[in-house]
Design a protein around this motif. Sequence first.
Motif, short mmCIF file in Angstrom:
data_model
loop_
_atom_site.label_atom_id
_atom_site.label_comp_id
_atom_site.label_asym_id
_atom_site.label_seq_id
_atom_site.Cartn_x
_atom_site.Cartn_y
_atom_site.Cartn_z
N PHE A 17 3.68 -22.26 5.44
CA PHE A 17 2.59 -21.29 5.62
C PHE A 17 2.49 -20.87 7.09
O PHE A 17 2.28 -19.69 7.38
N ARG A 18 2.65 -21.82 7.98
CA ARG A 18 2.58 -21.48 9.40
C ARG A 18 3.74 -20.57 9.80
O ARG A 18 3.55 -19.57 10.51
N THR A 19 4.95 -20.88 9.33
CA THR A 19 6.11 -20.08 9.69
C THR A 19 6.04 -18.68 9.08
O THR A 19 6.26 -17.67 9.77
N LEU A 20 5.72 -18.61 7.79
CA LEU A 20 5.61 -17.31 7.14
C LEU A 20 4.42 -16.52 7.69
O LEU A 20 4.47 -15.29 7.75
N GLY A 21 3.35 -17.21 8.07
CA GLY A 21 2.21 -16.52 8.65
C GLY A 21 2.57 -15.87 9.98
O GLY A 21 2.13 -14.74 10.27
N LYS A 22 3.38 -16.55 10.78
CA LYS A 22 3.84 -15.94 12.03
C LYS A 22 4.67 -14.70 11.76
O LYS A 22 4.52 -13.67 12.43
N LYS A 23 5.54 -14.77 10.77
CA LYS A 23 6.36 -13.60 10.42
C LYS A 23 5.48 -12.46 9.92
O LYS A 23 5.70 -11.29 10.26
N LEU A 24 4.48 -12.78 9.07
CA LEU A 24 3.59 -11.73 8.56
C LEU A 24 2.82 -11.08 9.70
O LEU A 24 2.69 -9.83 9.75
N CYS A 25 2.28 -11.88 10.61
CA CYS A 25 1.56 -11.31 11.75
C CYS A 25 2.47 -10.43 12.59
O CYS A 25 2.06 -9.36 13.08
N ARG A 26 3.72 -10.85 12.76
CA ARG A 26 4.69 -10.04 13.52
C ARG A 26 4.94 -8.71 12.83
O ARG A 26 4.95 -7.65 13.47
N ASP A 27 5.15 -8.74 11.52
CA ASP A 27 5.41 -7.50 10.79
C ASP A 27 4.20 -6.57 10.81
O ASP A 27 4.34 -5.36 11.03
N LEU A 28 3.00 -7.14 10.56
CA LEU A 28 1.81 -6.30 10.56
C LEU A 28 1.51 -5.76 11.95
O LEU A 28 1.04 -4.62 12.10
N LEU A 29 1.77 -6.58 12.97
CA LEU A 29 1.58 -6.09 14.33
C LEU A 29 2.52 -4.93 14.63
O LEU A 29 2.13 -3.94 15.27
N GLY A 30 3.77 -5.04 14.15
CA GLY A 30 4.71 -3.94 14.34
C GLY A 30 4.25 -2.67 13.66
O GLY A 30 4.35 -1.57 14.24
N VAL A 31 3.76 -2.80 12.42
CA VAL A 31 3.26 -1.62 11.71
C VAL A 31 2.06 -1.02 12.44
O VAL A 31 1.94 0.21 12.57
N PHE A 32 1.16 -1.89 12.91
CA PHE A 32 -0.03 -1.40 13.61
C PHE A 32 0.37 -0.64 14.88
O PHE A 32 -0.16 0.45 15.17
N ALA A 57 8.18 1.97 20.09
CA ALA A 57 7.11 1.04 20.48
C ALA A 57 7.17 -0.24 19.64
O ALA A 57 6.98 -1.35 20.16
N GLU A 58 7.45 -0.08 18.37
CA GLU A 58 7.57 -1.27 17.51
C GLU A 58 8.74 -2.14 17.93
O GLU A 58 8.66 -3.37 17.89
N PHE A 59 9.86 -1.53 18.35
CA PHE A 59 11.02 -2.30 18.80
C PHE A 59 10.67 -3.14 20.01
O PHE A 59 11.06 -4.30 20.13
N VAL A 60 9.91 -2.56 20.93
CA VAL A 60 9.51 -3.31 22.13
C VAL A 60 8.63 -4.51 21.74
O VAL A 60 8.81 -5.63 22.25
N VAL A 61 7.70 -4.29 20.80
CA VAL A 61 6.82 -5.38 20.36
C VAL A 61 7.64 -6.46 19.67
O VAL A 61 7.41 -7.67 19.87
N ASN A 62 8.62 -6.07 18.87
CA ASN A 62 9.46 -7.06 18.19
C ASN A 62 10.26 -7.89 19.18
O ASN A 62 10.49 -9.08 18.97
N ARG A 63 10.70 -7.27 20.26
CA ARG A 63 11.42 -8.03 21.28
C ARG A 63 10.51 -9.04 21.96
O ARG A 63 10.93 -10.15 22.28
N LEU A 64 9.27 -8.64 22.17
CA LEU A 64 8.33 -9.55 22.81
C LEU A 64 7.91 -10.70 21.90
O LEU A 64 7.52 -11.77 22.38
N THR A 65 7.98 -10.48 20.61
CA THR A 65 7.57 -11.52 19.64
C THR A 65 8.76 -12.02 18.84
O THR A 65 8.61 -12.39 17.68
N ARG A 66 9.95 -12.05 19.45
CA ARG A 66 11.13 -12.45 18.69
C ARG A 66 11.11 -13.92 18.30
O ARG A 66 11.77 -14.33 17.36
N ASN A 67 10.32 -14.74 19.02
CA ASN A 67 10.22 -16.16 18.62
C ASN A 67 9.43 -16.34 17.34
O ASN A 67 9.42 -17.42 16.76
#
Length: 762
Positions: free
Chosen positions: A176-191, A149-159
Amino acid sequence: MIVRFVWLWAMSLLLLALPGAGAAQSLSVGDSGAPASVEVPEDLTPETVRDLVAGLTDAQIRQLLLERLDAVAEEQQEAAAEATEAGANLFYHATTGAVQQIVISVQKLPVLFERQPQAFVTFYETFGGSGILQMLGYFAIILAAGFAAEFVVNRLTRNWHLSSADPVQDTSRSAFRTLGKKLCRDLLGVFVFVAVARTVAFSVLPPEMLPYGGIILFNLVALPRIAMALAGFLLSPKQPEYRFVNTDDRTARFLSRHILGFSLLIGFMLAILEFNGINGLEAGETRLGFWLNLAVHLYIVWMAWRARFGLVDMMRGADDDVSAIEERVSRAYPWFAIAVSIGTWWVVNIMVSYEAWELLSTTPHFKSMALLLLAPAMDTAVRGIVRHLMPEMSGEGVVAERAHIAAERSWVRIGRVIVFGLVIIQIANFWGMSPVRIATGAVGEQFAASIIEFLIVVATGYLAWEIVSLVVNRQLAAEMTASGAVPDEEAIGGDGGGAGGSRLSTVLPLILLAAHTAIAVLFALIALSALGIDTTPLLAGAGIAGLAIGFGAQKLVTDVVSGIFFLVDDAFRVGEYVEVGDTKGTVEKISVRSMQLRHHRGLVHTLPYGEIPKITNYSRDWVIMKLKFTVPFDTDPEKVRKLFKKIGQEVQAMDLYKDDMLQPFKSQGVFNFDDVGMVIRGKFMARPGSQFMMRKEIYNRVKAVFDENGIEFARREVRVNVNAEGHEEDAADMSRVAGAAASGAVQAGLAGQGAAPPKDGP
């Protein structure tokens, strides 16, 4: 009769004022020593008290008063005993009790090595070999479903992904904007991983295996991954161009790597303690938690020591304008981190001494320690936010730059106070305490509430101090920049007399001083009142001291009052060139009782306002400069007038002087005749401070124009007529006389120049 009325009225007030006066009371006193019951109503008012006391004898009133006073004394003694006992109890648990927990943990090491294997045996006996293999298979399915499930989410948020192909960001805001997007992506994957894995676990796991699923998912998988996401956001170890904090690559990689190890250690600690609890092994029985907790804190101490230089750079930040206090705090941060780790470990021992196992089960010590150790990142974030949200510098020059830096530092300090308050509140929430309940178990709720109120008052006062400084300094910088209150010595010729600042820029420093004094006094009194200290004697003492100063320091009062009227009359402003008696200078600084004048040669004069009879201001609105030129008697004044007019028009047309020359240079005709020639005078009107540079320019142009038109400046000379038909001896005598006369004229001219030097200053 009057005495009894006063006595009854006093008793009424006393009964109303005593604690518990509203409760029903029963008094047994007889008229002649025999018992007699007196019922005190529950709801007492002045009227009911007077009616009650009117029907009692003096003996009954005395007895009732003694009973009430005895009850109050007993309540006070009980409260004092409870406070003393609570303080002694806290001291015991913070010292002897905590040390005893260490001793007990050492003593229970044999029990640990004996009982811990039994927990694994109990686990094996519960499920058996096939059951454990079945559990491992279930866990494999659960983890596979979560990662899919996390792999699918990462594919959808690969940008959102941060890659080396992305352009390098130039500002902290973009990073901050770029790193914040990456943090949100990682936390979303964990969630998503946890949500899907938890759903599958509830679907496939038997009820007896569900607790172990929580141990695996949250403690050993989710917690380390969340820590790694936060470390990547703050440190960006693989791509330093996006790094949000100021540190080198080696330190970033070291901290990122060991944050993962630290989170794994905490996850293992929580997992093994939960595992032991499920299998019947209590935490206090073996004290395994003590040793694991000690390992965690030693790990932090080791990390802080190994990365101490990088932590100093991280705390200092990338700004060049670091103050001396910020530099000292940065250098002390590694030691602060070590102290926080050791202090948190000791707090845990105190909690164990209190046997507060339920409180420690929510790991408030780890959360509090993590929040405190994130201080560098929070401080850097505050500085970065202020740097990007600050408006552009208003105006140009040194004053505007100083004001911009001061405003930025004020906003940073305000942000730090707010962050500090939020950290304290959050730590209190971690420990299950509201601000009022902090320390209530040890020193009493009233004292705890007073401490919290005191801290809130101090923080509010500091914020008020900084906000007032920010507003006044910003307005002061705008006024001084607009009026050009910082003179350029080269521009004004070094002779003083420049234009001063505005009236507001002169008064604002005194307003700031008065506001700071008022804030300090007001909030100090409120803070002392919050602690329960009676401020009435302080106010009375201040009033007496004010009267003493008023009577004993009449000269000081005269200076202050005179200064107030000088400011009301707008007699001078900061930056203006004034003359007070024989003293001249630029107003450099004003205070409540005196002013400081800076002479254009560097001398500083301090003048009390009460000693100033009058002030001559050379810098107000405009000045007129008059110049004198001596030309021979045969010079045409009309020709000189036309030349002066042409020079005035040329100088006024220059870009350097067109805004400052109010009236052009022109001739005033023949002013005087002397024994050398005609004195012709010219004048011009200019803004204060610019007249000296204009004077130099006019002198140069007059010299050039006179040379072009064959006009010479008159100079002292002696003419001798010699008769050619005379005797040679007479001619020689006349030659000697002429030589002596010429020599005397030269000496007289030199003496005249030395006796009348040009005046300096306006």
